[in-house]
Scaffold this motif. Structure first.
Motif, PDB file in Angstrom:
ATOM      1  N   ASP A   9       0.830  -1.195   0.000  1.00 26.34           N
ATOM      2  CA  ASP A   9       0.000   0.000   0.000  1.00 26.34           C
ATOM      3  C   ASP A   9       0.868   1.248   0.000  1.00 26.34           C
ATOM      4  OD1 ASP A   9       0.854   0.376   2.634  1.00 26.34           O
ATOM      5  OD2 ASP A   9      -1.014  -0.312   3.514  1.00 26.34           O
ATOM      6  N   GLU A  10       0.209   2.398   0.106  1.00 27.83           N
ATOM      7  CA  GLU A  10       0.918   3.684   0.049  1.00 27.83           C
ATOM      8  C   GLU A  10       1.915   3.858   1.187  1.00 27.83           C
ATOM      9  OE1 GLU A  10      -2.818   5.976   2.177  1.00 27.83           O
ATOM     10  OE2 GLU A  10      -2.357   6.360   0.098  1.00 27.83           O
ATOM     11  N   TYR A 101      -4.573   0.396  -7.750  1.00 20.20           N
ATOM     12  CA  TYR A 101      -5.920   0.876  -7.477  1.00 20.20           C
ATOM     13  C   TYR A 101      -5.967   1.685  -6.193  1.00 20.20           C
ATOM     14  CZ  TYR A 101      -6.033  -3.047  -4.177  1.00 20.20           C
ATOM     15  OH  TYR A 101      -5.744  -3.911  -3.151  1.00 20.20           O
ATOM     16  N   ASP A 102      -7.012   2.488  -6.079  1.00 20.20           N
ATOM     17  CA  ASP A 102      -7.337   3.168  -4.826  1.00 20.20           C
ATOM     18  C   ASP A 102      -8.474   2.425  -4.173  1.00 20.20           C
ATOM     19  OD1 ASP A 102      -5.471   5.226  -5.012  1.00 20.20           O
ATOM     20  OD2 ASP A 102      -6.837   6.544  -6.098  1.00 20.20           O
ATOM     21  N   ILE A 104     -11.339   3.006  -1.668  1.00 20.05           N
ATOM     22  CA  ILE A 104     -12.066   4.150  -1.129  1.00 20.05           C
ATOM     23  C   ILE A 104     -12.997   3.637  -0.036  1.00 20.05           C
ATOM     24  CG2 ILE A 104     -13.584   6.087  -1.657  1.00 20.05           C
ATOM     25  CD1 ILE A 104     -12.595   5.679  -4.642  1.00 20.05           C
ATOM     26  N   LYS A 110      -9.003   7.506   0.969  1.00 15.59           N
ATOM     27  CA  LYS A 110      -8.430   6.739  -0.138  1.00 15.59           C
ATOM     28  C   LYS A 110      -7.097   6.138   0.282  1.00 15.59           C
ATOM     29  CE  LYS A 110     -10.259   9.410  -3.994  1.00 15.59           C
ATOM     30  NZ  LYS A 110      -9.914  10.182  -5.182  1.00 15.59           N
ATOM     31  N   HIS A 111      -6.851   4.948  -0.233  1.00 17.33           N
ATOM     32  CA  HIS A 111      -5.593   4.265   0.026  1.00 17.33           C
ATOM     33  C   HIS A 111      -5.075   3.699  -1.287  1.00 17.33           C
ATOM     34  CE1 HIS A 111      -6.447   4.370   4.347  1.00 17.33           C
ATOM     35  NE2 HIS A 111      -7.677   4.034   4.013  1.00 17.33           N
ATOM     36  N   GLY A 112      -3.827   4.004  -1.648  1.00 16.14           N
ATOM     37  CA  GLY A 112      -3.231   3.472  -2.873  1.00 16.14           C
ATOM     38  C   GLY A 112      -2.655   2.089  -2.643  1.00 16.14           C
ATOM     39  N   HIS A 113      -2.998   1.158  -3.508  1.00 16.16           N
ATOM     40  CA  HIS A 113      -2.534  -0.223  -3.380  1.00 16.16           C
ATOM     41  C   HIS A 113      -2.008  -0.738  -4.710  1.00 16.16           C
ATOM     42  CE1 HIS A 113      -4.291  -1.290   0.597  1.00 16.16           C
ATOM     43  NE2 HIS A 113      -5.098  -0.275   0.300  1.00 16.16           N
TER      44      HIS A 113
END
Length: 120
Positions: A9-10, A101-102, A104, A110-113
């Protein structure tokens, strides 16, 4: 046959494992070594990829570049939530799958993965 699974993840929280897999109809099925008593079922379609976790942890994620999709998560400890997925990279070729993907959450967070799978 083996699959190498990598997810991060981010915040660079990383999950990595190697597992044996089988093809069952049009799905690829393998043990989710990141949690107990759970399998991952992966279905690669023309325009989207469906990833499901089935067992002590249940989750469904649909990755589609053209639309926002809905997903859910629940486990045997009672944790349960819904989310949406905005997929902005979906690359399937030969023995590789890459997804970015994000995720939500219901509160709008939001989390970037990223997920990468390598089949050999």
């Amino acid at each position: 046959m083996k699959v190498n699974f990598l997810s991060f993840d981010e915040n660079n929280n990383k999950i990595y494992f190697t597992s044996d897999y089988v093809k069952d109809d049009n799905k690829i099925v393998f043990l989710d070594k990141s949690t107990l008593n759970t399998e991952i079922h992966l279905q690669i379609k023309d325009k989207e990829v469906v990833l499901e976790r089935i067992g002590s942890t249940n989750m469904q994620m649909i990755f589609n570049l053209k639309k926002l999709t809905k997903g859910f998560y629940n486990n045997d400890l009672g944790l349960e939530f819904n989310f949406q997925i905005k997929c902005y990279k979906l690359l399937c070729r030969d023995n590789k799958l890459n997804v970015e993907y994000d995720l939500i959450m219901e509160d709008g967070q939001k989390h970037g993965h990223k997920i990468a799978l390598l089949f050999n």
